[in-house]
Design a protein around this motif. Structure first.
Motif, PDB file in Angstrom:
ATOM      1  N   ARG A 185       0.829  -1.211   0.000  1.00  0.00           N
ATOM      2  CA  ARG A 185       0.000   0.000   0.000  1.00  0.00           C
ATOM      3  C   ARG A 185       0.862   1.260   0.000  1.00  0.00           C
ATOM      4  O   ARG A 185       0.554   2.251  -0.683  1.00  0.00           O
ATOM      5  N   ARG A 186       1.983   1.220   0.721  1.00  0.00           N
ATOM      6  CA  ARG A 186       2.888   2.379   0.739  1.00  0.00           C
ATOM      7  C   ARG A 186       3.483   2.625  -0.638  1.00  0.00           C
ATOM      8  O   ARG A 186       3.540   3.770  -1.109  1.00  0.00           O
ATOM      9  N   ILE A 187       3.905   1.558  -1.308  1.00  0.00           N
ATOM     10  CA  ILE A 187       4.508   1.714  -2.628  1.00  0.00           C
ATOM     11  C   ILE A 187       3.465   2.155  -3.649  1.00  0.00           C
ATOM     12  O   ILE A 187       3.752   2.955  -4.550  1.00  0.00           O
ATOM     13  N   ILE A 188       2.238   1.659  -3.530  1.00  0.00           N
ATOM     14  CA  ILE A 188       1.171   2.092  -4.444  1.00  0.00           C
ATOM     15  C   ILE A 188       0.965   3.602  -4.328  1.00  0.00           C
ATOM     16  O   ILE A 188       0.854   4.310  -5.340  1.00  0.00           O
ATOM     17  N   ARG A 189       0.920   4.110  -3.114  1.00  0.00           N
ATOM     18  CA  ARG A 189       0.755   5.558  -2.914  1.00  0.00           C
ATOM     19  C   ARG A 189       1.951   6.315  -3.491  1.00  0.00           C
ATOM     20  O   ARG A 189       1.804   7.404  -4.062  1.00  0.00           O
ATOM     21  N   LEU A 190       3.148   5.740  -3.350  1.00  0.00           N
ATOM     22  CA  LEU A 190       4.349   6.363  -3.895  1.00  0.00           C
ATOM     23  C   LEU A 190       4.284   6.382  -5.425  1.00  0.00           C
ATOM     24  O   LEU A 190       4.659   7.373  -6.073  1.00  0.00           O
ATOM     25  N   MET A 191       3.786   5.320  -6.014  1.00  0.00           N
ATOM     26  CA  MET A 191       3.638   5.271  -7.472  1.00  0.00           C
ATOM     27  C   MET A 191       2.626   6.302  -7.959  1.00  0.00           C
ATOM     28  O   MET A 191       2.828   6.945  -8.994  1.00  0.00           O
ATOM     29  N   LEU A 192       1.552   6.479  -7.211  1.00  0.00           N
ATOM     30  CA  LEU A 192       0.567   7.501  -7.578  1.00  0.00           C
ATOM     31  C   LEU A 192       1.207   8.888  -7.597  1.00  0.00           C
ATOM     32  O   LEU A 192       0.891   9.726  -8.442  1.00  0.00           O
ATOM     33  N   GLU A 193       2.146   9.102  -6.684  1.00  0.00           N
ATOM     34  CA  GLU A 193       2.820  10.401  -6.585  1.00  0.00           C
ATOM     35  C   GLU A 193       3.899  10.571  -7.648  1.00  0.00           C
ATOM     36  O   GLU A 193       3.990  11.624  -8.298  1.00  0.00           O
ATOM     37  N   LYS A 194       4.717   9.533  -7.839  1.00  0.00           N
ATOM     38  CA  LYS A 194       5.890   9.656  -8.708  1.00  0.00           C
ATOM     39  C   LYS A 194       5.588   9.368 -10.179  1.00  0.00           C
ATOM     40  O   LYS A 194       6.402   9.689 -11.052  1.00  0.00           O
ATOM     41  N   LEU A 195       4.438   8.750 -10.463  1.00  0.00           N
ATOM     42  CA  LEU A 195       4.038   8.461 -11.842  1.00  0.00           C
ATOM     43  C   LEU A 195       2.703   9.154 -12.104  1.00  0.00           C
ATOM     44  O   LEU A 195       1.666   8.507 -12.257  1.00  0.00           O
ATOM     45  N   PRO A 196       2.685  10.482 -12.146  1.00  0.00           N
ATOM     46  CA  PRO A 196       1.420  11.229 -12.122  1.00  0.00           C
ATOM     47  C   PRO A 196       0.519  11.009 -13.332  1.00  0.00           C
ATOM     48  O   PRO A 196      -0.691  11.211 -13.250  1.00  0.00           O
ATOM     49  N   SER A 240      -8.223  -1.058  -4.272  1.00  0.00           N
ATOM     50  CA  SER A 240      -8.898  -0.059  -5.108  1.00  0.00           C
ATOM     51  C   SER A 240      -9.303   1.168  -4.322  1.00  0.00           C
ATOM     52  O   SER A 240      -9.345   2.282  -4.865  1.00  0.00           O
ATOM     53  N   SER A 241      -9.598   0.989  -3.047  1.00  0.00           N
ATOM     54  CA  SER A 241     -10.064   2.114  -2.228  1.00  0.00           C
ATOM     55  C   SER A 241      -8.990   3.178  -2.043  1.00  0.00           C
ATOM     56  O   SER A 241      -9.288   4.304  -1.660  1.00  0.00           O
ATOM     57  N   ILE A 242      -7.718   2.836  -2.316  1.00  0.00           N
ATOM     58  CA  ILE A 242      -6.636   3.820  -2.187  1.00  0.00           C
ATOM     59  C   ILE A 242      -6.838   4.964  -3.174  1.00  0.00           C
ATOM     60  O   ILE A 242      -6.616   6.127  -2.857  1.00  0.00           O
ATOM     61  N   ASP A 243      -7.257   4.638  -4.394  1.00  0.00           N
ATOM     62  CA  ASP A 243      -7.544   5.638  -5.424  1.00  0.00           C
ATOM     63  C   ASP A 243      -8.453   4.989  -6.463  1.00  0.00           C
ATOM     64  O   ASP A 243      -7.990   4.200  -7.288  1.00  0.00           O
ATOM     65  N   THR A 244      -9.719   5.324  -6.428  1.00  0.00           N
ATOM     66  CA  THR A 244     -10.691   4.662  -7.306  1.00  0.00           C
ATOM     67  C   THR A 244     -10.573   5.100  -8.760  1.00  0.00           C
ATOM     68  O   THR A 244     -11.116   4.445  -9.648  1.00  0.00           O
ATOM     69  N   GLU A 245      -9.862   6.187  -9.028  1.00  0.00           N
ATOM     70  CA  GLU A 245      -9.761   6.696 -10.394  1.00  0.00           C
ATOM     71  C   GLU A 245      -8.572   6.122 -11.158  1.00  0.00           C
ATOM     72  O   GLU A 245      -8.674   5.821 -12.340  1.00  0.00           O
ATOM     73  N   ARG A 246      -7.442   5.953 -10.497  1.00  0.00           N
ATOM     74  CA  ARG A 246      -6.215   5.602 -11.219  1.00  0.00           C
ATOM     75  C   ARG A 246      -5.742   4.170 -10.998  1.00  0.00           C
ATOM     76  O   ARG A 246      -4.889   3.686 -11.734  1.00  0.00           O
ATOM     77  N   ILE A 247      -6.265   3.491  -9.988  1.00  0.00           N
ATOM     78  CA  ILE A 247      -5.804   2.130  -9.699  1.00  0.00           C
ATOM     79  C   ILE A 247      -6.691   1.099 -10.379  1.00  0.00           C
ATOM     80  O   ILE A 247      -7.917   1.185 -10.311  1.00  0.00           O
TER      81      ILE A 247
END
Length: 534
Positions: A67-78, A97-104
């Motif tokens: 989950r931490r890396i997924i959030r990091l990917m959302l930030e670093k791969l905009p 999916s609940s981490i980001d319903t639009e991009r994941i």
């Protein structure tokens, strides 16, 4: 760099092998590949169009890290769609999916073979809208067709069925001309009379797989590797056991094996490419049962017979085996000089009572017998093991039995883990649960024993010359006029050498062991000793 696909991998060597295969599919389709692990200090990759993370579900910490890396990917791969696959994705898609319903988008681990067709679709299939371009909206829609909610203990739910026509069971179009087909797996519930009633409710067995699904499990293969100098070949997937603490058999399904002829073809291809050594990977190599030329089934021993007879010089390394499957028959093959003298045993406990609660199919005596057989087959082999500390109900006398086993076996390394309660497993509800403080104390004892075991093992090789394989360039650094080279010996020592000339990663070298790097061993770093090239 344009149209970059970034990969992150958590967990076992098998996951790493599959990620390498997926990366090769995208590289062959014309994409730029990024595999350097992201960190908070990493630069933003504005050109990344897809981020893929292959996850693990062995422990709660593994899922937390994912989950931490997924959030990091959302930030670093905009600009990228983030595709989450692997064992965690197989079992807990809704949470991810609940981490980001639009991009994941979630691709179940048992469907990760679809990455091969996805690469083709993004480069020139139905998702492509122009030369070198594709529709991100279409990509997201394509991926969401295999996005599903996790199985519930009371009412398991499987993904929609994709057919060869590229439509779901409900008739909605997905993909296009290269859409892959797969059949749903059935969850089978069991009630075990040996377990208390509270445990029965959460007991599940692994979903079975059809022959077609078995072959799909080996789709992500590559003869060339981005991040590893030692090649690997996945020959087995899934597990027929239902250990009470483990979710892997739920995530990966029943055991399936790559046919002998295809294993041989892949190994011969690697040998033609000059590969010095390969690692056999799988969830449970003990359960290898590949289709043979005569239509029967070959054991792992029989597979080794074929490979040793039909190849010339490539060397083989066995990643992990169950103790009861270390037999005299197998060891007669392991004695070959082309089989590397390093072995890993899946042990988990030295207490027969705890092993029974874990539903492990062996006892402590089987472990010691396996160690004895391996030491007869090989001179001073590196033997490591896994141990879980603090399994529910583990008493002081149970852990004393584990300590005694570790002393008697004299392992060169112990991978020690505190027990991590995993939902949908029988052990999740077992009582009493062991306090974290006690787990920590037991892990510390195991870790210190592991350190002493490795230091003692390295000391026994000081002054000796060993064959080794040089590691990749990421492990080569220039310091002054000397090059620092990292290599792995045949008996799995990770050495650091200084040389006046660079060494080609993947090449065969000889090294003389000089000293153990105790601080590095204690810190759990990969490099564990100093050596010189000879």
């Amino acid at each position: 760099m344009a149209n970059t696909v970034h990969f992150e991998t958590l967990g076992c060597r098998l996951n790493q092998d599959e990620t390498e295969g997926a990366a090769r599919c995208f590289a062959d389709a014309g994409f730029t590949i990024s595999m350097e692990n992201l960190s908070s200090s990493s630069a933003v990759q504005a050109d990344a169009v897809l981020g893929v993370i292959n996850t693990c579900t062995v422990t709660g910490k593994a899922e937390q890290k994912a989950r931490r890396i997924i959030r990091l990917m959302l930030e670093k791969l905009p600009q990228a769609v983030i595709l989450v696959t692997g064992c965690y994705a197989e079992l807990d898609a809704a949470e991810i999916s609940s981490i980001d319903t639009e991009r994941i988008c979630v691709l179940p681990g048992t469907r990760k073979f679809l990455l091969a067709s996805l690469a083709r679709e993004m480069s020139g299939g139905s998702l492509c809208v122009g030369k070198g371009c594709f529709s991100r909206d279409a990509l997201a829609a394509f991926l969401r067709q295999v996005h599903f909610v996790p199985r519930d203990a009371a009412a398991p739910v499987r993904p929609a069925v994709l057919s060869t026509s590229g439509r779901t069971a409900g008739g909605k179009a997905v993909g296009g001309k290269n859409a892959s087909s797969f059949a749903p797996a059935t969850d089978v519930r069991t009630a075990d009379a040996s377990l208390p009633p509270a445990v029965e409710a959460s007991a599940q067995t692994a979903p079975a797989r059809t022959d077609a699904a078995a072959l799909q499990a080996f789709t992500l293969y590559t003869p060339s590797f981005e991040r590893h100098s030692r090649a690997s070949v996945k020959i087995q997937d899934g597990c027929n056991n239902a250990c009470s603490f483990c979710r892997i058999h739920l995530a990966r399904g029943k055991s399936v094996s790559l046919p002998v002829a295809e294993v041989l073809r892949r190994v011969q291809e690697l040998e033609r490419r000059g590969v010095q050594e390969l690692v056999f990977t799988g969830v449970n190599l003990s359960q290898y049962s590949g289709l043979s030329e005569d239509g029967g089934r070959a054991s792992f021993s029989q597979l080794l017979d074929v490979l040793l007879a039909e190849t010339d010089s490539i060397r083989f390394r066995v990643s992990s085996f169950y103790p009861q499957h270390i037999t005299e028959e197998l060891c007669s093959r392991l004695a070959s000089p082309r089989v590397q003298p390093s072995f890993h045993l899946s042990v988990q406990s030295g207490s027969d009572r705890i092993l029974a609660l874990m539903r492990r199919p062996y006892c402590a005596a089987d472990v010691l017998h396996a160690v004895e057989l391996l030491r007869r087959a090989k001179s001073s082999p590196f033997i490591s093991c896994d141990i879980i500390a603090g399994f529910p109900g583990e008493s002081e006398s149970d852990f004393a039995a584990t300590r005694e086993l570790c002393r008697a076996a004299a392992f060169a390394w112990i991978h020690a883990f505190p027990y991590s309660p995993r939902p949908a497993t029988p052990a999740y509800s077992m009582k009493p649960q062991i306090p974290e403080r006690v787990k920590g104390e037991r892990v510390r004892w195991l870790t210190e024993t592991a350190v002493q075991g490795k230091l003692h093992y390295i000391a026994s090789f000081v002054g000796k010359t060993l064959p080794a394989v040089a590691e990749r360039s990421r492990s080569q650094r220039v310091g002054g006029e000397l090059h620092t080279v990292h290599a792995v010996t045949d008996n799995f020592l990770h050495v650091e050498c200084r040389t006046s000339a660079p060494v080609e990663p993947g090449s065969a070298v000889s090294v003389r062991i000089e000293a153990a790097l105790e601080d590095s061993v204690r810190a759990g770093r990969e490099i564990d000793c100093l050596a010189v090239l000879v």
